[in-house]
Write an enzyme that holds these catalytic residues in place. Structure first.
Site, short mmCIF file in Angstrom:
data_model
loop_
_atom_site.label_atom_id
_atom_site.label_comp_id
_atom_site.label_asym_id
_atom_site.label_seq_id
_atom_site.Cartn_x
_atom_site.Cartn_y
_atom_site.Cartn_z
N TYR A 80 39.74 46.43 39.99
CA TYR A 80 39.37 45.29 39.16
C TYR A 80 40.38 45.16 38.02
CZ TYR A 80 34.86 44.89 41.53
OH TYR A 80 33.87 44.68 42.46
N GLU A 81 40.58 43.91 37.56
CA GLU A 81 41.63 43.70 36.57
C GLU A 81 41.29 44.29 35.21
OE1 GLU A 81 42.11 39.48 36.83
OE2 GLU A 81 40.55 39.07 35.38
N SER A 82 40.05 44.73 35.02
CA SER A 82 39.72 45.45 33.79
C SER A 82 40.34 46.84 33.79
CB SER A 82 38.21 45.53 33.62
OG SER A 82 37.58 45.94 34.81
N GLY A 83 40.99 47.24 34.88
CA GLY A 83 41.71 48.51 34.90
C GLY A 83 40.99 49.61 35.66
N GLY A 160 44.03 37.10 35.97
CA GLY A 160 44.98 37.88 36.76
C GLY A 160 45.51 37.16 37.98
#
Lengths: 277, 271
Positions: A80-83, A160
């Protein structure tokens, strides 16, 4: 737009596959028959079979990715783009920042690291995206409807998506098949699919292969290998080709060997209900 | 050098009208209490910088604090639109709002450049999109070694960065963990920084994977338990998903929004 029985194009067919009546060839089940929405999620989850890593957008893509992890792609690494890398939530998260994504992850990295080290070099097999508008070359708009400076609708924006669409080895798009989404011209190009056709991605220096499959509530589209224009290749049970054509803002091509999507299995539906109940 | 201070005092010193302010926290550790204090202090003409404006900037924009927004994804995560942001962009309410728009990869690289003391960063991004045409801080660049066409984005160096973290010690060393977003880069890129924390402790026990911002790289540290709500602080509080859902209705209507701000921000003292 939930459920399949409330409006025309998704009405049950004579074979009963979308009816609330139990199907003749299926054991009687307590749950309602699968909706077009369920079919879309299941078809999207199947597209992840055999993939190792997936960069997941929120919403429909996240639900489908987690269904894949519960069914056809048990070992898939969801990013996920939250890392969060390797998230294994029990329930689909409301947001990409939900605590469950971080708590169940193999590792959690900073925003700079997720985009620069993991996404940009092309390490990730599949990017899974949604969109507010999509054109015949699977270019995507998530920025504005109308004029950029005076928008009719200001959408959330890029997030993203541009780099997911550019850098993943392949991308898969999950969208509802409606005339508002399937447009002749995008109001804004947020993320590049196949650009203006053959050779566009190479000219732009985009290293991933781009969109390989578009999954909707009516069927599946894939780019023609020559022209890169989207072609309807699958139609879901209960959906009709003419509905797909009517809800597309350009003259939609239909594959000569159009296939019928396998209906959701009991196992797929059980897994989906377990995620969403 | 970090000073321990009360939140109103720290923000009054760190953030002035017209400043460019980055209140970071990628869907976690979002400094909501600090934003409410900026609304109470009546800050105006701010340039608000944040990858995901989220509910925190919806509130600041609706309260009339912002003249400009620099961002990459402006939605209510998992819920829908940010109605105050949309009303400002679509109808200039409560005032016009200039926007400078990027992708996440572009925004985070702008912070990296700012933190690194460089004028710009380079990435593979934006090629073929319409973003390059509408955003001046995106430009093509040719690699001097390979001749490859890449994209440059200008550095972000905010006047002030404001973040929330789990905890700090009495010297002002700050520790944060979980989803850490671009907080470190934002603080190091900014001229001044304010960190609110869940608690101030005598000694920071090491946490695997945690970021430590040393006391000499931070300006103000304020103890504000629950200061991220309705966002959360991993290990301390949970995300209030119900509030994010309720915000949709609260923010949809101008008067409902104003009443909410009156009752929950203006009518409340900073802790």
């Amino acid at each position: 737009m939930k459920g399949s029985n409330s409006h025309g194009p998704d009405r049950p067919r004579s074979d009963g596959s979308w009816s609330d009546e139990p199907r003749l060839d299926a054991p009687e089940r307590a749950e309602p028959a699968p909706s077009a929405e369920d079919m879309m999620t299941v078809a999207a989850s199947r597209a992840l079979a055999g993939r190792r890593t997936c960069f997941v957008g929120i919403g429909l893509p996240s639900l489908a990715a987690n269904l894949a992890r519960a069914t056809c792609a048990p070992g898939i690494v969801l990013i996920y783009e939250s890392g969060t890398i390797g998230s294994k939530p029990d329930r689909p998260p409301l947001s990409i920042g939900d605590g469950s994504l971080a708590e169940t992850a193999d590792t959690v990295v900073s925003s700079a690291e997720i985009f620069n080290y993991w996404l940009q070099p092309g390490r990730i097999d599949v990017g899974f995206l949604g969109a507010a508008q999509l054109d015949r070359f699977a270019n995507l708009n998530t920025t504005v409807i109308g004029d950029y400076r005076r928008p009719k609708v200001r959408l959330p924006g890029a997030g993203g998506a541009p780099e997911i669409a550019a850098s993943c080895k392949e991308t898969i798009v999950v969208v509802r098949h409606t005339p508002r989404i399937f447009v002749d011209r995008l109001d804004f190009t947020t993320s590049v699919g196949h650009g203006d056709g053959p050779g566009a991605r190479e000219r732009l220096g985009l290293r991933g292969a781009g969109p390989v499959r578009i999954i909707t509530d009516l069927g599946v589209l894939e780019p023609d290998p020559g022209t890169r224009e989207l072609v309807l290749v699958n139609v879901h049970p209960g959906a009709r080709v003419e509905d797909a054509v009517a809800r597309t803002g350009w003259p939609l091509r239909v594959a000569p060997d159009l296939a019928a999507t396998e209906p959701p299995t009991a196992a797929e539906l059980d897994a989906l209900r377990a995620l969403t109940s | 050098m970090a000073r321990l201070a009360a939140l109103p005092e720290a923000l009054a010193a760190a953030v002035r009208d017209g400043d460019a302010v980055a209140m970071e926290g990628f869907t976690h550790l979002i400094p909501h209490a600090a934003a409410h204090e900026l609304i109470r202090q009546g800050r105006r003409d701010l340039t608000l910088i944040r990858m995901t404006p989220d509910v925190i900037y919806d509130q600041l924009i609706g309260a009339g604090c912002a003249a400009r927004l620099v961002f990459s994804w402006g939605g209510n995560p998992g819920v829908g639109s940010l109605h105050r942001l949309r009303d400002a962009v679509e109808h200039d309410w409560p005032r016009d709002l200039a926007i400078e728009e990027h992708s996440h990869a572009g925004m985070v690289n702008r912070y990296v450049a700012g933190a690194s003391g460089l004028p710009f960063a380079v990435l593979r991004g934006y090629a073929g999109t319409d973003l390059e045409g509408v955003t001046d801080s995106i430009a093509p660049i040719t690699c001097p070694f390979t001749g490859e066409r890449l994209t440059a984005v200008s550095a972000l160096n905010p006047d002030a960065a404001v973040i929330h973290a789990q905890r700090a010690d009495r010297e002002g060393n700050v520790q944060l963990w979980g989803i850490v977003g671009a907080q470190k880069e934002a603080v190091l890129a900014a001229a001044r920084s304010v960190v609110t924390v869940e608690e101030i402790v005598d000694e920071l026990a090491p946490v695997p994977g945690a970021i430590l911002l040393p006391h000499w790289a931070v300006d103000w540290v304020c103890e504000v338990p629950g200061g991220a709500a309705p966002s959360y602080a991993a290990g301390y509080t949970d995300r209030d998903n119900d509030f994010y859902r309720r915000w949709d209705a609260i923010s949809r209507d101008r008067e409902t929004f104003r009443s909410w701000i009156d009752a929950n921000v203006l009518g409340v003292q900073a802790k």
